[in-house]
Scaffold this motif. Sequence first.
Motif, short mmCIF file in Angstrom:
data_model
loop_
_atom_site.label_atom_id
_atom_site.label_comp_id
_atom_site.label_asym_id
_atom_site.label_seq_id
_atom_site.Cartn_x
_atom_site.Cartn_y
_atom_site.Cartn_z
N VAL A 13 -2.60 -0.09 -10.22
CA VAL A 13 -1.56 -1.57 -10.13
C VAL A 13 -0.15 -1.85 -11.16
CG1 VAL A 13 -2.43 -4.02 -10.46
CG2 VAL A 13 -4.04 -2.08 -10.45
N PRO A 14 0.78 -1.49 -9.95
CA PRO A 14 2.23 -0.95 -10.20
C PRO A 14 2.80 -2.61 -10.40
CG PRO A 14 2.20 -0.73 -7.98
CD PRO A 14 1.07 -0.52 -8.84
N ASP A 15 4.42 -2.39 -11.36
CA ASP A 15 4.71 -4.05 -11.30
C ASP A 15 5.62 -3.41 -10.62
OD1 ASP A 15 6.67 -5.91 -12.17
OD2 ASP A 15 7.86 -4.43 -13.04
N MET A 16 5.12 -5.31 -9.61
CA MET A 16 5.74 -5.01 -7.69
C MET A 16 7.65 -5.44 -8.57
SD MET A 16 3.60 -4.66 -5.77
CE MET A 16 4.23 -4.92 -4.05
N GLY A 17 8.07 -5.58 -9.01
CA GLY A 17 9.51 -5.45 -9.42
C GLY A 17 10.53 -4.06 -9.22
N PRO A 22 4.91 -0.91 -4.60
CA PRO A 22 3.51 -0.70 -3.90
C PRO A 22 3.61 0.53 -3.65
CG PRO A 22 4.79 -1.95 -2.50
CD PRO A 22 5.85 -1.47 -3.61
N LEU A 23 4.52 1.33 -4.23
CA LEU A 23 4.68 3.18 -3.37
C LEU A 23 3.71 3.39 -4.52
CD1 LEU A 23 8.79 3.65 -2.60
CD2 LEU A 23 6.58 2.93 -0.94
N PRO A 24 4.13 3.74 -5.45
CA PRO A 24 2.63 4.94 -5.89
C PRO A 24 0.96 4.41 -5.97
CG PRO A 24 4.11 3.96 -8.02
CD PRO A 24 4.05 3.22 -6.51
N THR A 231 3.44 -2.63 7.75
CA THR A 231 3.18 -4.24 7.84
C THR A 231 3.87 -5.15 7.15
OG1 THR A 231 2.40 -3.09 9.78
CG2 THR A 231 2.97 -5.70 10.14
N LEU A 232 3.58 -5.81 6.44
CA LEU A 232 3.50 -6.30 5.68
C LEU A 232 4.47 -6.14 4.81
CD1 LEU A 232 -0.08 -7.44 4.49
CD2 LEU A 232 1.29 -8.95 6.24
N LEU A 233 4.53 -4.64 4.00
CA LEU A 233 5.87 -4.92 2.92
C LEU A 233 7.18 -4.68 3.71
CD1 LEU A 233 3.64 -1.79 0.75
CD2 LEU A 233 4.12 -4.11 0.30
N ALA A 234 7.03 -3.91 5.23
CA ALA A 234 8.48 -4.19 5.51
C ALA A 234 9.17 -5.13 5.72
CB ALA A 234 7.77 -2.95 7.18
N ARG A 235 8.27 -6.32 5.83
CA ARG A 235 8.75 -7.37 6.06
C ARG A 235 9.53 -8.16 4.76
NH1 ARG A 235 3.72 -9.86 8.66
NH2 ARG A 235 4.15 -8.86 10.92
N TRP A 240 12.38 -3.58 -5.16
CA TRP A 240 11.88 -1.27 -4.39
C TRP A 240 12.94 -1.49 -3.02
CZ3 TRP A 240 8.95 -0.32 -0.78
CH2 TRP A 240 7.94 -1.44 -0.07
N THR A 241 12.76 -2.18 -2.35
CA THR A 241 13.07 -1.63 -1.17
C THR A 241 14.36 -1.30 -0.58
OG1 THR A 241 13.60 -4.06 0.39
CG2 THR A 241 11.10 -3.49 0.14
N ARG A 242 15.82 -1.44 -1.94
CA ARG A 242 16.32 -0.83 -1.84
C ARG A 242 16.48 0.28 -1.40
NH1 ARG A 242 18.46 -5.48 -5.96
NH2 ARG A 242 17.83 -7.04 -4.30
#
Length: 247
Positions: A13-17, A22-24, A231-235, A240-242
Motif C-alpha cells: 500500500v504505497p504512498d501515491m505521492g 502505485p508501481l510497487p 487504463t486509469l493510471l494512464a490518465r 510519480w507519472t513524470r
Amino acid sequence: MPLVLREARDTLVPDMGGPHGPLPPVMLVLTVLTGLVDAFSYLLLGHVFVANMTGNVVFMGFALTGAAGFSTLAATVALASFGAGALAGGITAHRARAHRGRQLHHTLLVETAFVTAAMIVALVSGGPYAGGARFTLIVLLGLGLGVQNAAVRVFGVPDLTTTVLTRTLTATVADSRLAQGPGSRAGRRLLSAGALLAGAFIGALLLLNGHPALPLVLAVALLAVLCTAATLLARSDAPWTRPRDEA
C-alpha cells in the motif's frame, strides 16, 4: 510496528505521492506472473525458462555436455525470443517516456497480447506440448516476458525486478545491520521473493492437478486486471507519472 512489516505494508500500500506511486504492488503482481509462466515453461516445455534467462544459459551449458532433459535449441529460442521481446518493450516504453502511467499501460497491453496468444495455443493444443506447439509457446512467452522485463527496467522500482532475485536476496543480507550495512529493506525484498515463490507454487499446483494451461489462464487474468488499472493510471498527473529524471 516492526520495521520489516512496515516496509512490507508500504510496498503493498504505497504512498501515491511518492516517487513510484502505485508501481510497487504492480511489480509484485508481475512477479507472481513470472512464477506462473516459468512453472509452466519449465515443467511442460522441457526444462526451459521464459522469464529467467540466467537459468537458460546454465541449461545450455548442460545441454552442450549431452545431459539428459536439456535442449540447446529450446534454450536458444527462449533467449532469442526474450531478447526480441525486450527490444519491443524498450521501444514501447521509450515512446511513452513522458508519462510513466502510459508507459505502464502500453507495455502491459503488448505483454498481454503475447501471453494471451500463448494461452490460446496451450488450450487448443491440449498438451503434452511438443514439436511446433512447444516452440510456439516458448517464443510467445519469451516475447511477453521480454517486454515485461524491459518495462520493469525503465520503471526502476528498487528491489522489485519481477524476475532476478539473486541480487535482491544478496542485498537483504549484505545490507543488513548485522553486516554493518545501511539497512536491508528486508520487508520489500522478502515480499518480492515470496511473490515469485507463490507464483511458482500456484502454477505447479494448477498444472499438476488440473488442465496444463491453467497457469497461463491465471496469468492472463492477472494481466487483464493490471491493464484495467493501468487504463486509469494512464490518465493520472500525479508526481510519480513524470519521467524519473524529472521527478
